[in-house]
Design a protein around this motif. Sequence first.
Motif, short mmCIF file in Angstrom:
data_model
loop_
_atom_site.label_atom_id
_atom_site.label_comp_id
_atom_site.label_asym_id
_atom_site.label_seq_id
_atom_site.Cartn_x
_atom_site.Cartn_y
_atom_site.Cartn_z
N LEU A 73 12.23 -57.51 -61.61
CA LEU A 73 10.89 -57.91 -61.20
C LEU A 73 9.89 -57.71 -62.33
N VAL A 74 9.98 -56.56 -63.00
CA VAL A 74 9.08 -56.27 -64.12
C VAL A 74 9.33 -57.27 -65.27
N THR A 75 10.59 -57.54 -65.55
CA THR A 75 10.93 -58.51 -66.59
C THR A 75 10.31 -59.88 -66.31
N TYR A 76 10.26 -60.24 -65.03
CA TYR A 76 9.69 -61.53 -64.64
C TYR A 76 8.17 -61.46 -64.49
N GLY A 77 7.57 -60.32 -64.80
CA GLY A 77 6.11 -60.20 -64.81
C GLY A 77 5.46 -59.77 -63.50
N HIS A 78 6.24 -59.31 -62.55
CA HIS A 78 5.69 -58.88 -61.27
C HIS A 78 5.29 -57.41 -61.33
N GLN A 79 4.20 -57.08 -60.66
CA GLN A 79 3.79 -55.68 -60.53
C GLN A 79 4.61 -55.06 -59.41
N ILE A 80 5.14 -53.85 -59.64
CA ILE A 80 5.96 -53.20 -58.63
C ILE A 80 5.38 -51.85 -58.23
N ILE A 81 5.69 -51.47 -57.01
CA ILE A 81 5.43 -50.14 -56.50
C ILE A 81 6.76 -49.66 -55.94
N ASN A 82 7.27 -48.57 -56.49
CA ASN A 82 8.53 -48.00 -56.05
C ASN A 82 8.28 -46.97 -54.96
N VAL A 83 8.94 -47.11 -53.84
CA VAL A 83 8.82 -46.14 -52.76
C VAL A 83 10.23 -45.71 -52.36
N GLY A 84 10.43 -44.40 -52.35
CA GLY A 84 11.74 -43.86 -52.00
C GLY A 84 11.65 -42.38 -51.67
N ILE A 85 12.79 -41.78 -51.43
CA ILE A 85 12.79 -40.36 -51.03
C ILE A 85 13.03 -39.42 -52.20
N LYS A 86 13.56 -39.93 -53.29
CA LYS A 86 13.83 -39.08 -54.45
C LYS A 86 12.79 -39.32 -55.54
N SER A 87 12.50 -38.28 -56.29
CA SER A 87 11.55 -38.39 -57.39
C SER A 87 12.22 -39.08 -58.58
N GLY A 88 11.38 -39.62 -59.44
CA GLY A 88 11.88 -40.25 -60.65
C GLY A 88 11.02 -41.42 -61.03
N GLU A 89 11.57 -42.21 -61.92
CA GLU A 89 10.86 -43.37 -62.43
C GLU A 89 11.84 -44.51 -62.61
N VAL A 90 11.39 -45.71 -62.29
CA VAL A 90 12.21 -46.91 -62.46
C VAL A 90 11.31 -48.00 -63.03
N ALA A 91 11.79 -48.67 -64.04
CA ALA A 91 11.07 -49.79 -64.66
C ALA A 91 9.65 -49.39 -65.06
N GLY A 92 9.49 -48.16 -65.50
CA GLY A 92 8.20 -47.69 -65.98
C GLY A 92 7.23 -47.27 -64.89
N GLN A 93 7.68 -47.25 -63.63
CA GLN A 93 6.82 -46.87 -62.52
C GLN A 93 7.44 -45.69 -61.76
N PRO A 94 6.61 -44.75 -61.31
CA PRO A 94 7.15 -43.61 -60.56
C PRO A 94 7.65 -44.05 -59.19
N ILE A 95 8.59 -43.28 -58.66
CA ILE A 95 9.00 -43.47 -57.27
C ILE A 95 8.12 -42.57 -56.43
N GLU A 96 7.42 -43.18 -55.50
CA GLU A 96 6.48 -42.45 -54.65
C GLU A 96 7.09 -42.22 -53.27
N LYS A 97 6.61 -41.20 -52.61
CA LYS A 97 6.98 -40.97 -51.21
C LYS A 97 6.21 -41.98 -50.35
N PRO A 98 6.72 -42.33 -49.20
CA PRO A 98 6.05 -43.32 -48.34
C PRO A 98 4.87 -42.70 -47.58
N ILE A 99 3.84 -42.37 -48.32
CA ILE A 99 2.65 -41.73 -47.74
C ILE A 99 1.46 -42.68 -47.82
N HIS A 100 1.18 -43.15 -49.01
CA HIS A 100 0.02 -44.02 -49.25
C HIS A 100 0.31 -45.42 -48.69
N ILE A 101 -0.60 -45.91 -47.86
CA ILE A 101 -0.48 -47.27 -47.34
C ILE A 101 -1.16 -48.21 -48.33
#
Length: 119
Positions: free
Chosen positions: A24-52
């Motif tokens: 998605l990032v390669t194709y120019g899309h902005q991403i928001i990663n949401v998951g249960i584990k911490s870390g980073e993918v494609a330059g974006q942090p993985i967030e907990k599903p808290i913020h709507i």
Amino acid sequence: MKKTLILGATTNPTRYAYLAANRLVTYGHQIINVGIKSGEVAGQPIEKPIHIYKHIDTITLYLGPQNQKEYYNYILQTNPKRIIFNPGTENAELESLAVQNGIEVQEACTLVLLSTNQY
């Protein structure tokens, strides 16, 4: 480009959610990663599903149906334009709820949609 929330994001490079985030990032899309584990993918942090988040075009699902129910409210409150149910995530109950809330549903593979310019 389309702002995409990846639900089920992971740092595991063998998982499709990881591959989709990078593609998605390669194709120019902005991403928001949401998951249960911490870390980073494609330059974006993985967030907990808290913020709507608002103004999300697409939620692409990488959670099996048995793990989706606890996210129903989160998904519906985010109110994306569409939800992509990737292979193995198909869920008639969530699809019905989405349609009732005016959200387009698509049973498809994010990676295939990107590679065929259908995303």
